[in-house]
Write a protein that holds these residues in place. Structure first.
Motif, mmCIF file in Angstrom:
data_model
loop_
_atom_site.group_PDB
_atom_site.id
_atom_site.type_symbol
_atom_site.label_atom_id
_atom_site.label_comp_id
_atom_site.label_asym_id
_atom_site.label_seq_id
_atom_site.Cartn_x
_atom_site.Cartn_y
_atom_site.Cartn_z
ATOM 1 N N CYS A 98 0.583 -36.231 25.215
ATOM 2 C CA CYS A 98 0.225 -37.649 25.216
ATOM 3 C C CYS A 98 0.907 -38.386 26.352
ATOM 4 O O CYS A 98 0.481 -39.465 26.736
ATOM 5 N N CYS B 194 2.057 -33.026 19.424
ATOM 6 C CA CYS B 194 1.051 -32.751 20.465
ATOM 7 C C CYS B 194 1.598 -31.844 21.565
ATOM 8 O O CYS B 194 0.938 -31.628 22.570
ATOM 9 N N HIS C 34 -2.293 -35.110 17.012
ATOM 10 C CA HIS C 34 -1.432 -36.214 17.441
ATOM 11 C C HIS C 34 -1.298 -37.233 16.317
ATOM 12 O O HIS C 34 -2.224 -37.433 15.549
ATOM 13 N N TYR C 35 -0.140 -37.841 16.238
ATOM 14 C CA TYR C 35 0.100 -38.919 15.281
ATOM 15 C C TYR C 35 0.425 -40.229 15.991
ATOM 16 O O TYR C 35 -0.180 -41.251 15.738
ATOM 17 N N CYS C 36 1.428 -40.201 16.875
ATOM 18 C CA CYS C 36 1.903 -41.475 17.427
ATOM 19 C C CYS C 36 1.006 -41.980 18.540
ATOM 20 O O CYS C 36 0.980 -43.175 18.818
ATOM 21 N N TYR C 37 0.230 -41.100 19.182
ATOM 22 C CA TYR C 37 -0.629 -41.541 20.274
ATOM 23 C C TYR C 37 -1.841 -42.291 19.725
ATOM 24 O O TYR C 37 -2.472 -41.878 18.761
ATOM 25 N N ALA D 41 5.734 -41.080 22.489
ATOM 26 C CA ALA D 41 5.869 -39.619 22.349
ATOM 27 C C ALA D 41 6.955 -39.256 21.351
ATOM 28 O O ALA D 41 7.851 -38.467 21.647
ATOM 29 N N ASN D 42 6.893 -39.845 20.161
ATOM 30 C CA ASN D 42 7.985 -39.590 19.209
ATOM 31 C C ASN D 42 7.618 -38.651 18.063
ATOM 32 O O ASN D 42 8.483 -38.200 17.346
ATOM 33 N N CYS D 43 6.348 -38.332 17.861
ATOM 34 C CA CYS D 43 6.036 -37.482 16.705
ATOM 35 C C CYS D 43 6.135 -35.996 17.057
ATOM 36 O O CYS D 43 6.358 -35.174 16.193
ATOM 37 N N ARG D 44 5.929 -35.648 18.299
ATOM 38 C CA ARG D 44 6.122 -34.302 18.880
ATOM 39 C C ARG D 44 5.121 -33.246 18.413
ATOM 40 O O ARG D 44 5.311 -32.061 18.681
#
Ligand code: SF4
Ligand code: FES
Length: 581
Positions: A75, A48, A32-35, A43-46
């Motif tokens: 997330c 996860c 995960h990146y954005c979480y 939920a914008n990096c996608r």
């Protein structure tokens, strides 16, 4: 308790938790990146995304693709009982590879010169979830470097637009300095013209940034992160008791990072704590013992200065000890024990407690008992409560003003003064009151007190010793020594134990011979020739001191029993085969 299965591992969850929260709780990794636990969920990096199946009540609870079989952001998707989640299915893995390829299209791939290399999620995930090769042959979009504020630099072309930093300034500090400007591959993080990223918590965005886009100006190109060792510690500057990592190499501190503790500091530390340690390696550090000869202070060996100090204290009719609120509970105990051994009516006092403004709570408007609340303390001393507790149990703690009054009136004719403040400020009235009495100064910086002292033994900052601090909420937290003592400095507890050993040894001495006490310099050092080697005090051990004070004083049992030890770091097992050379 409701359960779901993630990559074959059964995980329990509470109502309302998302899949990734259940996974993190059970120690199952989902990239995960954005979480981030503390922030809203866009939920914008996608990266996860997972494939999910749920029991179908219309088909005898047989598993059926969940939500139409689409890949779901773990997330943002709530966990449901019986859900089966796979982030390692071919469909989920293909998505991870596609996301990594997309994120790296315009990334400059400048890891060799990037400060984040070695602790970068983009680097790690590229290795674990990405493709081995790039198919992109076109020119990359170039983005500028920007100075965002006093502590933070932006390398915009390394940004993956996770928006963690933007959400932090909106949701935690409430200052909203950061924004996303532009569209598509021209999108950039930015600040409004004339409004820099400058708030009490600003540098936390550096830790939040999963890549090397937001960098710490203070740490820029200072060290490769794989050379750094980290020691769990506690904020030694304010009453918040924030949990920190001290990151150091070869006896030098390079940076402080927050250590997550949801009960104390959540995920954050203030910029004041993060950058307030520079006095540790300052040129104004007192690094050599000193003693007065014919009215002038001269540098001395530790042994001779300690002998002078012990002799001066023994001659006194009344001893006074000023214990700084910057010291540990164990230091306070050792100093009070020394004073009481020489003079059982010794005056014990707590030093001035610096206060600046009022406590501030983040996010703005949150109550202090809000589970999200992070409090910036106005009290700028880490252990006023702990020192008071120890001194009160050992014969009462008088106030600073009463202590200065007793010095001025001549009631106290020998004083042990401790400082350890991070600045060279010293109270004028204390300097004036030290005009006549014998004064042993144990301090870290060259303050105005130096000229008033008869004898100086350099003290160690909290990074150079182990001990316990009691924070503003009366939470007792222990910490370990991170770096060796700077110069010839020692912890106040060590100095007090050394002086006690000299005094007790002298009391037993029946010869007239002049002797020096030999006190071990550092563990493992070979002693230089001394006229006579006396039994040394032994190394001061904070855990032993805690135990001893708990055994001797009922009121101090809590320090020995309730202290929280620093949690160890989860160390990932390397996947490299180790070969014996
Ligand atoms: S600068 Fe870092 S934290 Fe901010 S959006 Fe970009 S990658 Fe995320
Ligand atoms: S972590 Fe789920 S979409 Fe970014």
């Amino acid at each position: 308790m409701a359960k779901l299965t993630i990559n074959g591992v059964e995980c329990e969850f509470d109502k309302g938790q998302t899949i990734i929260q259940a996974a993190l709780r059970a120690g199952v990794e989902i990239p995960h990146y954005c979480y981030h636990d503390s922030l809203s969920i866009p939920a914008n990096c996608r990266i996860c995304l997972a494939e999910c199946w749920a029991p179908d009540p219309r088909a005898d609870a047989k598993l059926a693709p969940y939500m139409g079989g689409k890949l779901l952001p773990t997330c943002q998707t709530h966990a449901v009982d019986g859900l089966v989640v796979r982030t390692d299915s071919p469909k989920a893995v293909a998505n991870q590879k596609a996301v990594m390829e997309y994120l790296l299209i315009n990334h400059p791939l400048d890891c060799p010169v990037c400060d984040q290399a070695g602790e970068c999620d983009l680097q790690d995930y590229s290795y674990r979830f990405g493709r081995g090769v790039s198919r992109f042959e076109e020119s990359k979009v170039k983005q500028p470097k920007k100075d965002l504020g006093p502590h933070v630099l932006l390398y915009a072309d390394r940004c993956i637009m996770c928006t963690r930093c933007v959400r932090f300034t909106r949701e935690v500090t409430g200052t909203s300095e950061l924004l996303v400007q532009g569209r598509g591959n021209q999108e950039q993080i930015d600040v409004f013209p004339g409004v820099p990223l400058d708030n009490e918590l600003s540098a936390n965005v550096i830790d939040l940034c999963p890549v090397g886009a937001l960098l710490d100006k203070d740490f820029l190109f200072a060290q490769r992160v794989w050379f750094l060792k980290r020691t769990p510690s506690i904020d030694g500057l304010t009453a918040s008791g924030d949990n920190i990592w001290i990151e150091h190499n070869e006896g030098r501190v390079y940076r402080l990072k927050p250590r997550t503790n949801l009960e104390v500091n959540k995920w954050w530390i203030t910029d004041e704590v993060r950058y307030g340690w520079k006095h540790v390696h300052s040129r104004q550090r007192l690094t050599s013992p000193m003693r007065r000869r014919h009215g002038a202070l001269i540098e001395s060996e530790y042994v001779r200065a300690a002998e002078d100090a012990a002799a001066g204290l023994e001659k006194a009719k009344r001893i006074g000890v000023l214990v700084s609120p910057m010291l540990t509970c164990e230091d306070a105990y050792a100093l009070a024990r020394l004073a009481k051994r020489i003079d059982d009516k010794a005056v014990l006092a707590i030093g001035p407690v610096p206060v600046s403004g009022e406590d501030k709570v983040f996010p703005k408007g949150a109550k202090a008992d809000d589970p999200r609340a992070f409090i910036v303390r106005a009290e700028k001393a880490p252990n006023a409560r702990g020192v008071k507790r120890v001194l009160a149990a050992m014969g009462g703690a008088v106030t600073f003003d009463e202590f200065v009054g007793a010095l001025g009136s001549g009631t106290i004719d020998a004083a042990i003064i401790t400082g350890n403040y991070p600045s060279t400020w010293a109270p004028r009235k204390l300097i004036d009151a030290l005009d006549k009495p014998f004064c042993l100064l144990i301090d870290t910086l060259d303050t105005g007190l130096v000229n008033a002292a008869t004898c100086i033994l350099p003290g160690a900052t909290w990074m150079e010793k182990a001990g316990t601090f009691e924070n503003a909420n009366s939470v007792l937290q222990a910490f370990e020594q991170a770096i060796p003592c700077v110069g010839a400095s020692r912890s106040e507890g060590q100095i007090a134990s050394d002086l006690l050993a000299i005094i007790e040894d002298r009391a037993e001495d029946t010869t007239d011979e002049h002797v020096f006490a030999y006190i071990d310099e550092q563990p493992g050092m070979v002693p230089e020739a001394a006229e006579l080697v006396r039994p040394r005090a032994g190394l001061f051990n904070a855990a032993d001191a805690r135990r001893e004070m708990g055994e001797r004083f009922e009121a101090l049992r809590t320090i020995a029993g309730d202290v929280r030890m620093p949690a160890g770091e989860d160390v990932a097992e390397p996947d490299m085969v180790m070969v014996e050379l």
